[in-house]
Design a protein around this motif. Structure first.
Motif, PDB file in Angstrom:
ATOM      1  N   UNK A 244      65.146  81.017  43.221  1.00  0.00           N
ATOM      2  CA  UNK A 244      64.097  80.448  43.033  1.00  0.00           C
ATOM      3  C   UNK A 244      64.248  78.575  42.122  1.00  0.00           C
ATOM      4  N   UNK A 245      65.750  78.238  41.423  1.00  0.00           N
ATOM      5  CA  UNK A 245      65.658  76.938  40.563  1.00  0.00           C
ATOM      6  C   UNK A 245      66.717  76.894  40.312  1.00  0.00           C
ATOM      7  N   UNK A 246      67.933  78.132  40.552  1.00  0.00           N
ATOM      8  CA  UNK A 246      69.210  77.766  40.273  1.00  0.00           C
ATOM      9  C   UNK A 246      69.640  77.940  39.451  1.00  0.00           C
ATOM     10  N   UNK A 247      69.146  78.529  38.186  1.00  0.00           N
ATOM     11  CA  UNK A 247      69.132  78.878  36.829  1.00  0.00           C
ATOM     12  C   UNK A 247      70.656  80.071  36.637  1.00  0.00           C
ATOM     13  N   UNK A 248      71.382  79.935  35.964  1.00  0.00           N
ATOM     14  CA  UNK A 248      73.173  80.569  36.236  1.00  0.00           C
ATOM     15  C   UNK A 248      72.420  81.850  35.506  1.00  0.00           C
ATOM     16  N   UNK A 249      73.069  82.950  36.211  1.00  0.00           N
ATOM     17  CA  UNK A 249      73.459  84.433  35.280  1.00  0.00           C
ATOM     18  C   UNK A 249      72.286  85.027  35.779  1.00  0.00           C
ATOM     19  N   UNK A 250      71.358  84.408  36.630  1.00  0.00           N
ATOM     20  CA  UNK A 250      70.253  85.763  36.934  1.00  0.00           C
ATOM     21  C   UNK A 250      70.167  85.370  38.649  1.00  0.00           C
ATOM     22  N   UNK A 251      69.913  86.445  38.537  1.00  0.00           N
ATOM     23  CA  UNK A 251      69.178  86.567  40.259  1.00  0.00           C
ATOM     24  C   UNK A 251      67.931  86.162  40.762  1.00  0.00           C
ATOM     25  N   UNK A 252      67.078  86.377  39.897  1.00  0.00           N
ATOM     26  CA  UNK A 252      65.694  85.671  39.869  1.00  0.00           C
ATOM     27  C   UNK A 252      65.159  85.992  38.283  1.00  0.00           C
ATOM     28  N   UNK A 253      64.826  84.500  38.412  1.00  0.00           N
ATOM     29  CA  UNK A 253      64.641  84.698  36.595  1.00  0.00           C
ATOM     30  C   UNK A 253      63.114  84.872  36.223  1.00  0.00           C
ATOM     31  N   UNK A 254      62.415  84.847  34.851  1.00  0.00           N
ATOM     32  CA  UNK A 254      61.541  85.361  34.820  1.00  0.00           C
ATOM     33  C   UNK A 254      60.314  83.813  35.093  1.00  0.00           C
ATOM     34  N   UNK A 255      60.840  82.506  34.915  1.00  0.00           N
ATOM     35  CA  UNK A 255      59.670  81.632  35.611  1.00  0.00           C
ATOM     36  C   UNK A 255      59.303  81.521  37.148  1.00  0.00           C
ATOM     37  N   UNK A 256      60.359  81.798  37.890  1.00  0.00           N
ATOM     38  CA  UNK A 256      60.362  82.240  38.881  1.00  0.00           C
ATOM     39  C   UNK A 256      59.819  82.726  39.244  1.00  0.00           C
ATOM     40  N   UNK A 257      59.649  84.422  38.929  1.00  0.00           N
ATOM     41  CA  UNK A 257      59.359  84.870  39.398  1.00  0.00           C
ATOM     42  C   UNK A 257      56.960  85.093  38.825  1.00  0.00           C
TER      43      UNK A 257
END
Length: 214
Positions: A15-28
């Motif tokens: 969702x946002x390209x943040x490193x280290x996670x496939x789907x981050x809490x903010x995008x969720x």
């Protein structure tokens, strides 16, 4: 070890390209604001609901699942879908989820249908719920990208069918609440044709629920 993990787990949020996670809490969190009632240009004759708009993290997640092979997104997208369905479903009735069909050539290119995977993931979070992927797209359907609402209706008319290997109404429990699910609702052409075909075999759809509405 990091290299080996990257082969198995995505190293950036879809969702946002943040490193280290496939789907981050903010995008969720973006997918938890709904469901919101939407009105497509081609009305399927039943209520339509979307988790979010076709923009930002939701749009990027759908595209990542469809075009970039991100199978890992089936679980988080399925969880978000299940949360919306839990709010919308009627108490005391079994729930049947029917994935909207996609062109077989597109599904083969993607290594399977991402929406079917997401729907199965959603069903695992919902009690008394089953997935019945009974619709398919017949030959001759063009890619809908760039088509107007009228062209999309014409493109799909008569070309969404019940798969012969499925038994239609026999697979739907008595008193079931039937919901058509899809990733994106654009003009409503696919939803409308799907609802029409299902009604024709005695399977009335109660609602359409999608991840994103354009």
């Amino acid at each position: 070890m990091r290299t080996l993990l990257d082969l198995v787990l995505p190293s950036a949020c879809a969702g946002c390209g943040a490193a280290g996670v496939g789907w981050c809490a903010d995008c969720a969190a973006v997918l938890t604001h709904g469901p919101v009632r939407v009105q497509p240009r081609t009305e399927p004759g039943v209520p339509c609901w979307a988790l979010t708009k076709y923009a930002g993290p939701g749009r990027r997640a759908v595209l990542s699942a469809k075009e970039h092979g991100r199978r890992d997104l089936a679980e988080p997208l399925g969880m978000a879908l299940s949360t919306a369905l839990a709010l919308l479903r009627a108490e005391g009735r079994p729930l049947v989820l029917i994935p909207a069909p996609s062109r077989s050539v597109a599904a083969r290119r993607r290594g399977g249908d991402p929406m079917v995977r997401t729907t199965h993931a959603a069903a695992r979070w919902l009690p008394d719920c089953r997935v019945v992927p009974m619709l398919r797209v017949w030959w001759g359907v063009r890619d809908s990208v760039g088509l107007t609402a009228a062209q999309r209706r014409h493109n799909l008319r008569g070309r969404i069918v019940v798969a012969r290997s499925r038994c239609g109404g026999a697979m739907i429990p008595e008193n079931a609440e039937v919901v058509l699910v899809d990733d994106v609702l654009t003009t409503g052409a696919t939803a409308s044709e799907s609802v029409r075909v299902l009604a024709g075999i005695g399977v009335p759809v109660c609602a359409v629920v999608v991840t994103c509405a354009a």
